[in-house]
Design an enzyme around this catalytic site. Structure first.
Site, mmCIF file in Angstrom:
data_model
loop_
_atom_site.group_PDB
_atom_site.id
_atom_site.type_symbol
_atom_site.label_atom_id
_atom_site.label_comp_id
_atom_site.label_asym_id
_atom_site.label_seq_id
_atom_site.Cartn_x
_atom_site.Cartn_y
_atom_site.Cartn_z
ATOM 1 N N CYS A 1 11.367 -32.221 -0.700
ATOM 2 C CA CYS A 1 10.005 -33.138 -1.337
ATOM 3 C C CYS A 1 8.872 -32.883 -0.212
ATOM 4 O O CYS A 1 7.888 -32.914 -0.652
ATOM 5 C CB CYS A 1 10.565 -34.695 -1.011
ATOM 6 S SG CYS A 1 10.963 -35.250 0.648
ATOM 7 N N CYS B 1 -0.004 -41.347 -1.451
ATOM 8 C CA CYS B 1 0.697 -40.707 -2.307
ATOM 9 C C CYS B 1 -0.254 -40.721 -3.722
ATOM 10 O O CYS B 1 -0.839 -41.801 -4.080
ATOM 11 C CB CYS B 1 1.982 -41.696 -2.772
ATOM 12 S SG CYS B 1 2.672 -41.172 -4.307
ATOM 13 N N CYS C 1 16.738 -33.283 3.314
ATOM 14 C CA CYS C 1 16.538 -31.708 3.230
ATOM 15 C C CYS C 1 15.244 -31.139 3.495
ATOM 16 O O CYS C 1 15.128 -29.968 3.729
ATOM 17 C CB CYS C 1 16.994 -31.432 1.959
ATOM 18 S SG CYS C 1 16.112 -31.658 0.456
ATOM 19 N N CYS D 1 19.420 -39.868 0.400
ATOM 20 C CA CYS D 1 18.488 -38.696 1.001
ATOM 21 C C CYS D 1 19.608 -38.096 1.908
ATOM 22 O O CYS D 1 20.146 -38.773 2.842
ATOM 23 C CB CYS D 1 17.449 -39.245 1.488
ATOM 24 S SG CYS D 1 16.561 -38.136 2.225
ATOM 25 N N CYS E 1 6.600 3.410 8.983
ATOM 26 C CA CYS E 1 5.801 3.655 7.507
ATOM 27 C C CYS E 1 6.838 3.731 6.736
ATOM 28 O O CYS E 1 7.674 4.705 6.695
ATOM 29 C CB CYS E 1 4.848 4.693 7.640
ATOM 30 S SG CYS E 1 3.665 4.577 6.328
ATOM 31 N N ASN F 1 4.906 5.326 15.350
ATOM 32 C CA ASN F 1 4.942 4.809 14.149
ATOM 33 C C ASN F 1 6.209 5.380 13.560
ATOM 34 O O ASN F 1 6.313 6.367 13.047
ATOM 35 C CB ASN F 1 3.671 5.401 13.166
ATOM 36 C CG ASN F 1 3.921 4.818 11.804
ATOM 37 O OD1 ASN F 1 5.012 4.157 11.314
ATOM 38 N ND2 ASN F 1 2.917 4.854 10.987
ATOM 39 N N THR G 1 5.468 -2.516 7.736
ATOM 40 C CA THR G 1 5.500 -3.101 6.139
ATOM 41 C C THR G 1 6.767 -3.020 5.707
ATOM 42 O O THR G 1 7.551 -2.159 6.085
ATOM 43 C CB THR G 1 4.558 -2.082 5.306
ATOM 44 O OG1 THR G 1 4.745 -0.881 5.370
ATOM 45 C CG2 THR G 1 3.068 -2.655 5.744
ATOM 46 N N ASN H 1 0.702 -1.055 0.035
ATOM 47 C CA ASN H 1 -0.128 -0.023 0.144
ATOM 48 C C ASN H 1 0.812 1.320 0.209
ATOM 49 O O ASN H 1 1.946 1.201 0.482
ATOM 50 C CB ASN H 1 -0.898 -0.105 1.082
ATOM 51 C CG ASN H 1 -0.229 0.577 2.487
ATOM 52 O OD1 ASN H 1 -0.503 1.733 2.614
ATOM 53 N ND2 ASN H 1 0.331 -0.472 3.050
ATOM 54 N N CYS I 1 13.643 -33.358 -6.376
ATOM 55 C CA CYS I 1 14.848 -33.907 -5.740
ATOM 56 C C CYS I 1 15.966 -34.146 -7.063
ATOM 57 O O CYS I 1 17.232 -33.751 -6.878
ATOM 58 C CB CYS I 1 14.571 -35.156 -5.200
ATOM 59 S SG CYS I 1 15.693 -35.873 -4.319
#
Lengths: 446, 436
Positions: B388, B347, B385, B382, B139, B136, B205, B77, B357
């Site tokens: 997957c 699955c 990590c 494997c 901003c 504030n 923000t 914004n 992978c």
């Protein structure tokens, strides 16, 4: 206003509004919003099962991702690369037994991504914009190829050959090109003259001459085409329907479902088409379903679709069966026709119930009589054509894996339903034509 | 039923869900609707000094990014502080607080970085009956060009100075709202504490351009062909906010400093996570701007249901529970070995784990087994990590399973049940030698 009570075989059973509604597009084009929502559901699978299930191997995850990314035109190009008749296939493919059955979201939720409708969204978007044809012809090769039959197989073959720079002449027996796309599909699946519009669009590639009213055996012959062209592709489909071989099958009111469907497709004004008060359709494939549903849509009071084997064995998919049931078609399984009765025209069909006895289908002796003043036979088609000395395999044309006719002409390729192992699917015919074209190209350029 | 009430700096509210200082809290009409819907408190949209109010652009003020099905993930914004007259705001704050005495009423303030400006406005705010003030300093657009907002928040010395003025000229609790547009959030937090601030709230923000209009080649939102960076918020910024909150919560210099957590809180779970990292309340804006005020009911009821399920009677029972578990990478246990495991019943065979992978990680997931499409983890490849797990579209289909005995099939090394980290690892040239 419904006048379905009128007995016999009559036209104008419905109001104009009812006809218009009944024969409107069964799956209207998705809006841009609907397409985006649906495209978002695609998981972009690795080695996607939908793509494997597609006879033309369209890169489905890629075309859907392109829709998702705001590029429907590019999406259509991905489709056309594999299937130049992607627009028609999006309308007529039994996706529920092909790509959508394989979709992992069918596994996950019993609700596949609407691949067929997304394909239509992409291809319709492309074709509705004034865009140049997506493919350019390669430099002219000077080779000339004859394609016999302007159905899906022939059109696909011709387009791919033209793309590779060959000059193509399509010979078509009927007054209009398109084959099953034009004459054999339920009206509500290809509204707005889509078959012809698609062919005009396809022809924009250039280098294809279309000769209509050219029938094999009378106007042209395989032998002479093979002599006068560098290569020939035969994709003539299965033009003739098997007829019921039972007493009464010659009574007025009995006809082949494909003739009924063709008449329906060609009729500008559906209200002129006569339909029985009570219709019986005999058969179990998509033609049977198309004929049954459209009989109902023309205002028949009762329509029975009778198949001699079980529901599980019915070639028409469960989706097609449910479509028929939803339109009020009465589905009867395990009943074979034994007699058609009537004084001057058909009045009823008698069926004997059947059961499976090992590999054999046997009658149980029990019968049922279904009233009918129109009987549509959809029990299969055969290749009624003068194919010279081309080798047959059973009743269809023999072929190699490259869709080449083994004997006796060295430069003839075949494909589509007339070729051995044809699956009675537009999309398979398109793939046949494409494979043949690639092989013709390779052979001619060797 | 869990007790959701909070006492933050002595400011009580029936639940920890406050609306952040933003358009939803710009006037009495909105705030009353929020209270009716169940919000525990509000931080009134930032007031500026007396006199002609700021003006906003009359073109678009927001830009966004979306996830599937156009779910709003991030909002940007370029709106400024309140563009309504100070007197009207003060009057409405007074009235609303009077009508809703049980709700927290915090007033956000942004005036020039001069002692006189703060001295002038603070008593006026105090007179409204508000429970506290929020400064504030965050901003990032518009006001920062005028030396306010993030321009203050980016200079720890200014933060300290203004906080001191506020403590000097007001009895109200002071919350300093921090900007994330800095390199290390601990410095501004330490400055706020040093200045006597009672709490910090974060994050404001993040400076952002959400998209570029490719037809007109201008940032979105575009105002007459031009665009300016805005402030980014919404679910997309939550991970950044959580990290910054945790940094302050575990910093020895600011540990214990009350925090009001802000940044992408959209569900009860988000709120619980902020609280677990030390926050006493959370502030919400984008979720309300996306779905309306009713969203607080899901948040409050969800938090309550979860607390009941876990046996937490009050917010304090789980507040800060995750803080001791936030550590530096060098202290992570290198002997902790996990392997991905795919539940074949769940699955759906999309293959995303395999291709992720295969193409981008460690080639540890099959695509076919015996010629059939089948996705299975090869434990000897494997590294654990978790990629997957993150790309799998099905919840709990892939899980990480700890190895507790035997040897790691990838390295061949026996599983060591003892904790060992990088600081003592033989490959670490900086490893501290054990005392002789």
């Amino acid at each position: 206003m419904t006048m379905a009570e009128t007995t016999g075989v009559k036209a104008k059973r419905l109001s104009d509004a009812e006809y218009a509604d009944n024969f409107s597009d069964i799956h209207p084009l998705l809006t841009a919003h609907e397409a985006l929502v649906e495209a978002d559901r695609c998981y972009f699978c690795y080695d996607a099962p939908c793509m494997t299930a597609c006879p033309t191997s369209i890169d489905i995850p890629m075309f859907i991702r392109k829709i998702q990314a705001g590029n429907p035109v590019g999406s259509a190009k991905t489709i056309f690369e594999q299937n130049i008749l992607g627009g028609m296939c999006a309308r007529v493919c039994p996706t529920e037994t092909l790509c959508e059955e394989a979709c992992v979201r069918e596994t996950a939720e019993g609700k596949p991504v609407k691949i067929g409708q997304l394909q239509r969204y992409a291809t319709d978007t492309y074709m509705s914009r004034e865009l140049p044809h997506p493919f350019k012809r390669a430099a002219a090769t000077g080779k000339k190829v004859a394609v016999v039959g302007a159905g899906p197989a022939g059109l696909s073959c011709a387009h791919r050959l033209a793309m590779h720079g060959h000059d193509v002449v399509i010979y078509e027996a009927r007054p209009k090109p398109g084959g099953l796309n034009e004459y054999g599909i339920a009206s509500y699946k290809a509204t707005n003259n889509f078959a012809q519009r698609e062919i005009e669009w396809l022809m924009q590639i250039g280098g294809i001459e279309l000769k209509l009213g050219q029938r094999l055996g009378t106007d042209i012959s395989v032998e002479s085409l093979a002599e006068s062209h560098d290569a020939v592709f035969i994709g003539i489909g299965l033009s003739s329907a098997y007829t019921l071989n039972i007493p009464g099958s010659d009574l007025p009111g009995v006809e082949a479902a494909i003739d009924f469907i063709a008449r329906l497709r060609q009729a500008e004004d559906k209200s002129t088409l006569p339909v029985g008060q009570d219709v019986v359709v005999i058969g179990g494939g998509m033609t049977a379903v198309d004929a049954a549903v459209q009989s109902k849509l023309l205002g028949a009071r009762t329509v029975s679709l009778v198949y001699r084997r079980s529901r599980e064995q019915m070639p028409a998919s469960r989706y097609e069966q449910e479509l028929a049931a939803a339109h009020g078609v009465h589905l009867v399984f395990n009943a074979k026709p034994v007699r058609i009765s009537g004084a001057n025209a058909v009045e009823s069909v008698e069926f004997e119930y059947t059961r499976q006895d090992g590999a054999n289908l046997v009658g149980t002796g029990e019968t049922v009589e279904i009233p009918a003043n129109q009987v549509l036979a959809a029990i299969g088609q055969w290749m009624e054509a003068e194919v010279g000395e081309l080798e047959l395999d059973g009743t269809t044309l023999a072929r190699t894996p490259e869709n080449r006719s083994p004997m006796p002409y060295p430069n003839v390729w075949v494909g589509g339903d007339c070729a051995h192992g044809g699956e009675d699917l537009t999309v398979v015919a398109v793939e046949d034509g494409k494979i043949a074209a690639e092989n013709i190209h390779k052979t001619l350029m060797a | 039923m869990a007790d959701l009430s909070t006492n933050f700096l002595g400011i009580k509210s029936p639940n920890p869900f406050w609306l952040a200082s933003a358009p939803p809290t710009d006037k009495a009409y909105n705030v009353e609707r929020a209270f009716e819907a169940g919000w525990g408190g509000v931080v009134w949209k930032t007031l500026g000094e007396a006199g002609p109010p700021v003006v906003n652009v009359n073109g678009p003020r927001y830009g966004a990014i979306w996830g599937p099905d156009r779910r709003l993930l991030g909002l940007n914004n370029i709106e400024l502080i309140t563009d309504r007259d100070l007197e009207i705001n003060l009057r409405e704050i007074t009235e609303v607080k009077k009508r809703w005495p049980d709700r927290a009423m915090i007033v956000s303030i942004m005036v020039p970085c001069e002692e006189q400006s703060w001295k002038a406005i603070l008593p006026r705010v105090e007179d409204t009956g508000a429970d506290g003030i929020e400064l504030n300093f965050g901003c990032p657009h518009g006001m920062s060009e005028r030396g306010m907002g993030a321009a203050v928040g980016q200079v720890p010395e200014y933060i300290r100075m203004v906080a001191e003025w506020c403590k000097q000229y007001s009895k109200l609790p002071v919350i300093v709202k921090l900007t994330p547009n800095i390199t290390d959030i601990r410095y501004p937090a330490r400055a706020a504490k040093a200045g006597g601030a009672d709490a910090v709230s974060l994050i404001n923000t993040i400076s952002s351009i959400v998209s570029v209009d490719l037809d007109n080649f201008a940032p979105m939102p575009t105002i007459d062909g031009k665009g300016s960076h805005g402030g980014y918020c919404g679910p997309a910024v939550k991970p950044i906010a959580l990290n910054m909150v945790a940094e302050i919560a575990r910093d020895p210099e600011t540990r214990g400093l009350p925090i009001s957590g802000i940044g992408g809180v959209s569900t009860w779970r988000d709120a619980a996570e902020f609280i677990a990292l030390g926050c006493g309340t959370v502030q919400v804006c984008t979720a309300a701007m996306t779905y309306g005020f009713k969203i607080v009911q899901e948040m409050a009821q969800g938090l309550s249901d979860w607390m009941d399920e876990k046996g937490y009677a009050t917010i304090a029972d789980f507040q800060s529970r995750a803080v001791p578990n936030v550590t530096d990478w060098q202290y992570l246990n290198l002997n902790y070995v996990t392997k991905a495991k795919i539940d074949q019943d769940l699955c759906i065979k999309c293959g995303r784990c395999h291709i992720a992978c295969e193409d981008t990680s460690h080639q540890a997931i099959t695509s076919t087994v015996d010629g059939v499409r089948y996705f299975e983890v090869m434990e000897d490849e494997c590294v654990g990590c978790n990629l997957c797990v993150n790309v799998c579209p099905i919840d709990d289909c892939i899980t990480m399973v700890r190895m507790t005995d035997g040897a790691d099939p990838r390295t061949g090394k026996p599983i060591d049940p003892d904790y060992a980290n990088w600081t003592t690892h033989p490959n670490n040239p900086m490893a501290r030698q054990a005392a002789e």
